[in-house]
Design an enzyme around this catalytic site. Structure first.
Site, PDB file in Angstrom:
ATOM      1  N   ALA A   1       0.841  -1.198   0.000  1.00 53.60           N
ATOM      2  CA  ALA A   1       0.000   0.000   0.000  1.00 53.60           C
ATOM      3  C   ALA A   1       0.880   1.254   0.000  1.00 53.60           C
ATOM      4  O   ALA A   1       1.816   1.361   0.790  1.00 53.60           O
ATOM      5  CB  ALA A   1      -0.912  -0.005   1.227  1.00 53.60           C
ATOM      6  N   HIS A   2       0.554   2.167  -0.897  1.00 53.73           N
ATOM      7  CA  HIS A   2       1.328   3.402  -1.000  1.00 53.73           C
ATOM      8  C   HIS A   2       0.561   4.414  -1.830  1.00 53.73           C
ATOM      9  O   HIS A   2      -0.393   4.078  -2.519  1.00 53.73           O
ATOM     10  CB  HIS A   2       2.692   3.136  -1.649  1.00 53.73           C
ATOM     11  N   ALA A   3       1.009   5.650  -1.725  1.00 53.47           N
ATOM     12  CA  ALA A   3       0.508   6.728  -2.567  1.00 53.47           C
ATOM     13  C   ALA A   3       1.715   7.576  -2.954  1.00 53.47           C
ATOM     14  O   ALA A   3       2.829   7.355  -2.463  1.00 53.47           O
ATOM     15  CB  ALA A   3      -0.536   7.565  -1.823  1.00 53.47           C
TER      16      ALA A   3
END
Length: 150
Positions: A65-67
Site C-alpha cells: 500500500a502506497h501513494a
C-alpha cells in the site's frame, strides 16, 4: 536493516480487519501517529485503489500500500500488518491478502534502499509466509535479522 524504517508500533500481527479499507486505515495508523504521513495519505491510497484497481496487490497474499509523495508522505517509513483472516482486495490473481505492507516515501529517491531491503526480505525463500505466520513482534523482528545475517 529493514526494521529501521518501521514506524513505532508499525508491526501489527494477526489482526482482523472488516475489509480492504480497514486494512489501509490500520496500516497507515502508526505512520500517522509518527507524522510520517498526513491524514490525506490513507485517503489517497484508497482513492488510487478504487480508481486504478488492485495493482498494489503485488504477489499472492501481499499488498504494498502506497501513494505518491505529494499525496501526504512527509517522512520515510513503513508498517507491517498481517491478517488472521485474509481480506479480498479485488485481485483476481493474488487475492486474498494476508500481508499488507504500507510505505511512506516523501520524495522520488529516498525510499530506494528501503525497497531494496524489503524486496530482498520478501524474495528470501519462505520468508513472507513465515512473517504471515508470526505471532509476536519479536518473532517478526527476528525474521528481519535472519535475512540480514544470511
Amino acid at each position: 536493516m529493514l526494521e529501521e524504517y518501521i514506524a513505532p508500533g508499525g508491526i501489527m500481527l494477526q489482526e482482523v480487519c472488516r475489509d480492504w479499507e480497514d486494512c489501509i486505515d490500520r496500516g497507515t495508523a502508526p505512520l500517522l501517529r509518527s507524522h510520517a504521513v498526513l491524514p490525506s495519505y490513507p485517503a489517497a491510497i484508497k482513492r488510487n485503489h478504487r480508481e486504478m484497481g488492485p495493482y498494489m496487490v503485488i504477489a499472492p497474499g501481499i499488498m504494498l500500500a502506497h501513494a505518491r509523495p505529494e499525496e501526504g508522505a512527509t517522512a520515510l517509513g513503513l508498517t507491517i500488518l498481517t491478517l488472521r483472516e485474509p481480506v479480498v482486495f479485488g485481485s483476481e490473481q493474488n487475492d486474498p491478502v494476508r500481508l499488507v505492507i504500507t510505505l511512506a516515501t516523501p520524495d522520488e529517491k529516498s525510499h530506494m534502499r528501503m525497497l531494496e531491503e524489503l524486496s530482498e526480505f520478501l524474495m528470501t525463500d519462505g520468508m513472507a509466509d513465515r512473517l504471515m505466520a508470526a505471532e509476536s513482534v519479536t518473532s517478526a523482528e527476528n525474521l528481519f535479522q535472519e535475512v540480514r545475517s544470511a
